[in-house]
Every structure is written in structure tokens, then in C-alpha cells.
Design a protein around this motif. Sequence first.
Motif, mmCIF file in Angstrom:
data_model
loop_
_atom_site.group_PDB
_atom_site.id
_atom_site.type_symbol
_atom_site.label_atom_id
_atom_site.label_comp_id
_atom_site.label_asym_id
_atom_site.label_seq_id
_atom_site.Cartn_x
_atom_site.Cartn_y
_atom_site.Cartn_z
ATOM 1 N N ARG A 39 17.092 -9.391 6.234
ATOM 2 C CA ARG A 39 18.778 -9.750 5.174
ATOM 3 C C ARG A 39 18.496 -8.327 3.922
ATOM 4 O O ARG A 39 18.112 -7.552 2.946
ATOM 5 C CB ARG A 39 18.736 -10.160 5.216
ATOM 6 N N LEU A 40 16.989 -8.835 3.150
ATOM 7 C CA LEU A 40 16.802 -8.732 1.797
ATOM 8 C C LEU A 40 16.186 -7.226 1.363
ATOM 9 O O LEU A 40 16.190 -6.681 0.942
ATOM 10 C CB LEU A 40 15.839 -9.231 1.721
ATOM 11 N N ILE A 41 15.224 -6.352 2.800
ATOM 12 C CA ILE A 41 14.934 -4.701 2.479
ATOM 13 C C ILE A 41 15.802 -3.600 2.976
ATOM 14 O O ILE A 41 15.704 -2.770 2.842
ATOM 15 C CB ILE A 41 13.317 -4.885 3.773
ATOM 16 N N GLU A 42 17.350 -4.500 3.826
ATOM 17 C CA GLU A 42 18.079 -4.097 3.818
ATOM 18 C C GLU A 42 18.578 -2.446 2.753
ATOM 19 O O GLU A 42 18.743 -0.955 3.838
ATOM 20 C CB GLU A 42 19.212 -4.616 4.260
ATOM 21 N N GLN A 43 18.405 -2.408 1.965
ATOM 22 C CA GLN A 43 18.776 -1.387 1.288
ATOM 23 C C GLN A 43 18.098 -1.257 -0.183
ATOM 24 O O GLN A 43 18.636 -0.327 -1.477
ATOM 25 C CB GLN A 43 20.595 -2.067 0.234
ATOM 26 N N VAL A 44 17.010 -1.512 -0.778
ATOM 27 C CA VAL A 44 15.396 -1.839 -1.503
ATOM 28 C C VAL A 44 14.340 -0.270 -1.240
ATOM 29 O O VAL A 44 15.082 -0.065 0.183
ATOM 30 C CB VAL A 44 14.911 -2.913 -1.077
ATOM 31 N N PRO A 45 14.491 0.029 -1.782
ATOM 32 C CA PRO A 45 14.290 1.266 -2.141
ATOM 33 C C PRO A 45 12.458 1.621 -1.892
ATOM 34 O O PRO A 45 12.270 2.277 -1.347
ATOM 35 C CB PRO A 45 14.331 2.137 -3.403
ATOM 36 N N ALA A 46 12.035 -0.156 -2.315
ATOM 37 C CA ALA A 46 10.209 0.313 -1.866
ATOM 38 C C ALA A 46 10.089 -1.127 -1.351
ATOM 39 O O ALA A 46 10.946 -2.001 -1.731
ATOM 40 C CB ALA A 46 9.925 0.052 -3.647
ATOM 41 N N VAL A 47 8.854 -1.687 -0.692
ATOM 42 C CA VAL A 47 9.118 -3.051 -0.412
ATOM 43 C C VAL A 47 7.293 -3.338 -0.440
ATOM 44 O O VAL A 47 7.269 -2.052 -0.598
ATOM 45 C CB VAL A 47 9.231 -3.285 0.906
ATOM 46 N N ILE A 48 6.786 -3.969 -0.828
ATOM 47 C CA ILE A 48 5.059 -4.128 -1.154
ATOM 48 C C ILE A 48 4.621 -5.580 -0.307
ATOM 49 O O ILE A 48 4.712 -6.027 -0.217
ATOM 50 C CB ILE A 48 4.707 -4.552 -2.480
ATOM 51 N N ILE A 49 3.935 -5.102 0.981
ATOM 52 C CA ILE A 49 3.095 -5.650 2.236
ATOM 53 C C ILE A 49 1.414 -5.885 1.763
ATOM 54 O O ILE A 49 1.278 -5.110 0.837
ATOM 55 C CB ILE A 49 4.319 -5.497 3.365
ATOM 56 N N ARG A 50 1.704 -7.187 2.793
ATOM 57 C CA ARG A 50 -0.244 -7.342 3.096
ATOM 58 C C ARG A 50 -0.796 -6.872 5.294
ATOM 59 O O ARG A 50 0.464 -6.048 4.683
ATOM 60 C CB ARG A 50 -1.327 -8.166 2.631
ATOM 61 N N ASN A 51 -1.214 -7.599 5.131
ATOM 62 C CA ASN A 51 -1.282 -7.339 6.865
ATOM 63 C C ASN A 51 -0.265 -8.029 7.574
ATOM 64 O O ASN A 51 -0.101 -7.487 8.894
ATOM 65 C CB ASN A 51 -2.941 -7.811 6.431
ATOM 66 N N GLN A 52 0.373 -9.369 6.451
ATOM 67 C CA GLN A 52 0.949 -10.120 7.981
ATOM 68 C C GLN A 52 2.490 -9.801 8.148
ATOM 69 O O GLN A 52 2.653 -9.889 9.237
ATOM 70 C CB GLN A 52 1.361 -11.507 7.265
ATOM 71 N N THR A 53 2.492 -8.759 6.988
ATOM 72 C CA THR A 53 4.001 -8.065 7.361
ATOM 73 C C THR A 53 3.768 -6.934 8.562
ATOM 74 O O THR A 53 2.803 -5.734 7.577
ATOM 75 C CB THR A 53 5.114 -7.670 6.522
ATOM 76 N N VAL A 54 4.859 -6.914 9.196
ATOM 77 C CA VAL A 54 4.889 -5.937 10.390
ATOM 78 C C VAL A 54 5.475 -5.379 10.020
ATOM 79 O O VAL A 54 7.032 -5.136 10.387
ATOM 80 C CB VAL A 54 4.634 -6.032 11.646
ATOM 81 N N MET A 55 5.558 -3.342 9.561
ATOM 82 C CA MET A 55 6.355 -2.867 9.239
ATOM 83 C C MET A 55 6.574 -1.907 10.208
ATOM 84 O O MET A 55 6.075 -0.716 10.064
ATOM 85 C CB MET A 55 5.950 -2.280 7.905
#
Length: 310
Positions: A39-55
Motif C-alpha cells: 500500500r505504501l509503495i503504490e505511488q512512490v518513485p523510490a524504495v530502499i531495501i535490504r535482503n528481507q524485502t522481496v521486490m
Amino acid sequence: MTDIVISEFMDEVAVESLRARYDVHHDPELYARPDDLARLIEQVPAVIIRNQTVMRGPLLEAAKALKVIGRLGVGLDNIDMGACADRGIRVFPATGANSLSVVEYVIGTTMTLLRGAYFANAAMLAGEFPKTKLIGREIAGKLMGIVGFGAIGQDLARHARAIGMEVAAYHPRLPADDPAWSGVRRLSLDALLGEADVVSLHVPLTSETRGLIDAKAIARMKPDAILINTARGGIMEEAALVAALKAGRLGGAAIDVYEQEPLGKGAAKVFAGAPNLILTPHISGNTVESNGRVSGLVAEKVMAALEERI
């Protein structure tokens, strides 16, 4: 409107540098709540992740306006790079920023396992003094075998040689005339496994490397050799490693990455009863210093990409 979502832990100095120019949502535990994250990333231009977030799959599809992914680390197996390329999403890993931490982990665990003198707390506290039972081995003169001779592997080679180790490496795609081979023996995987006193894994997890270190590979190793995996779970067969340790067919191991992460009680049972085994929770690349370097590098790359400076 939020510009950047950070779904895992990041150095606060770097987070504040982002907040000085963008609207940032930072929640180190957000990766564990995929519905909220989507829900939070629906309209954002950038995300920053480590290894637990599976994009991948639904989560990546939910990020309809995504332009940039910052990866706080170097592994990209949790990101669908093909889908990102198709959509024009740029991915920025922190290449090189945590190499020293990984190298120091490998050297430190190698010394610990070879010396064998640092597991005597229970005996000492019971009033024993097992001096003659703790005659370990020196690291100098041993052969460090590096499986995967990229940036981290090459950095490890330099440090291993500096403390008196010999070094051999396996990397079929690195040309034989590459300067990185200077002072390093270039071996096949079978030859490296058979000769090395320490085998350290530094390859990405792909269809080619999954199960690379299986029971047959471990059986080729010296019975007193050390195996270290700081790369990715799935490259080494965990049950085969434990069986070899229990049977005395391997001198020891240090494992920082797992087929299932977090490990959990069920997956942890695989390792129960294995001697000379160091287990750590995917932290070989994480130190105070490396977190600062990794976070700062990724923050700068994400800002530069959003501002079309790179």
C-alpha cells in the motif's frame, strides 16, 4: 506525498540526509508486513531495501510509479531484475561498501575454527583446565580456497595473503590473464575443494549455483577443512554439511546465510548437534562502519537517480 519508502534498517545519518530533500517513510520492520508495504509503495518513485524485502511479483507490481530501488547490500536475488529492466526501474546496490566486513568475518571465523580454543567456557567455568585438549592450528600457511572471485573474493584474497595464507580461487568467467589472478592459483572447483584448508563461498544464488556445495562436493574436501558461507543460502546443502560435521568428515563451518531466513525453530533443528559450527544471522556484511558506508552510498545513488544526475 511520500517520495521514498525504506522497508528495513538503515543508518540514521543517511536517512536524515534523504529527509533533508525528500518525504521519507522509514520503518525497519515494514518488510514483515507485505500488505502495508504494498500500500505504501503504490505511488512512490523510490524504495530502499535490504535482503528481507522481496521486490518480485505482486509487491513489485503494486509499485506502479517506481523508478528507483536502492539495495542496502550487494545481492540482487530478492529483486526481479528482468521486470525492473522491462519497466525502466533502476536498481542501485551498494557494491563494495560492505566487502571489508565480510572479509573480516571470514578471516575471524577461520581463525576461531582452526584454533579451536574459544569453545571452552563451560569446561573452564566447571573448574577444568583442558590445556592439552585445545592444541589448535595456525592460519598462516593454510590454503584459502575462494569459490567466486568477484570483488569480495578478491578483497578476501588480499587480506588472506597479508596474514600468510596461500590463496586459490575458482571463477570460470574471469579470464586467465586478469590481473586479479596475480599471486592466486586458478583452480577448477573439484581441485579447489580437494586442496583447500578453508573454502569460502562468494557466488550469487542462481539456477547454476543452487546446491553447488552438496554432499558430493563436501566429500571432496579434506576431513579437517573449514567451510564458510557468507554468500547466500541454497548454494550449500545444509543437511549435507551437518552430516559431514557429525561424522567427523569436516573440520568445522561458519554459516551466515540460510535456505530459509529468518531461520526459525523448525529450520534451526537441521543444525542441532553439529560440532565446530558457528551460526550467525546474516550479519557478515553488517558492522557499524559498513552500515554507514552502505547506507550513505545507497542514499546518494537514490537521490542522484531521482534528480537525474546519474
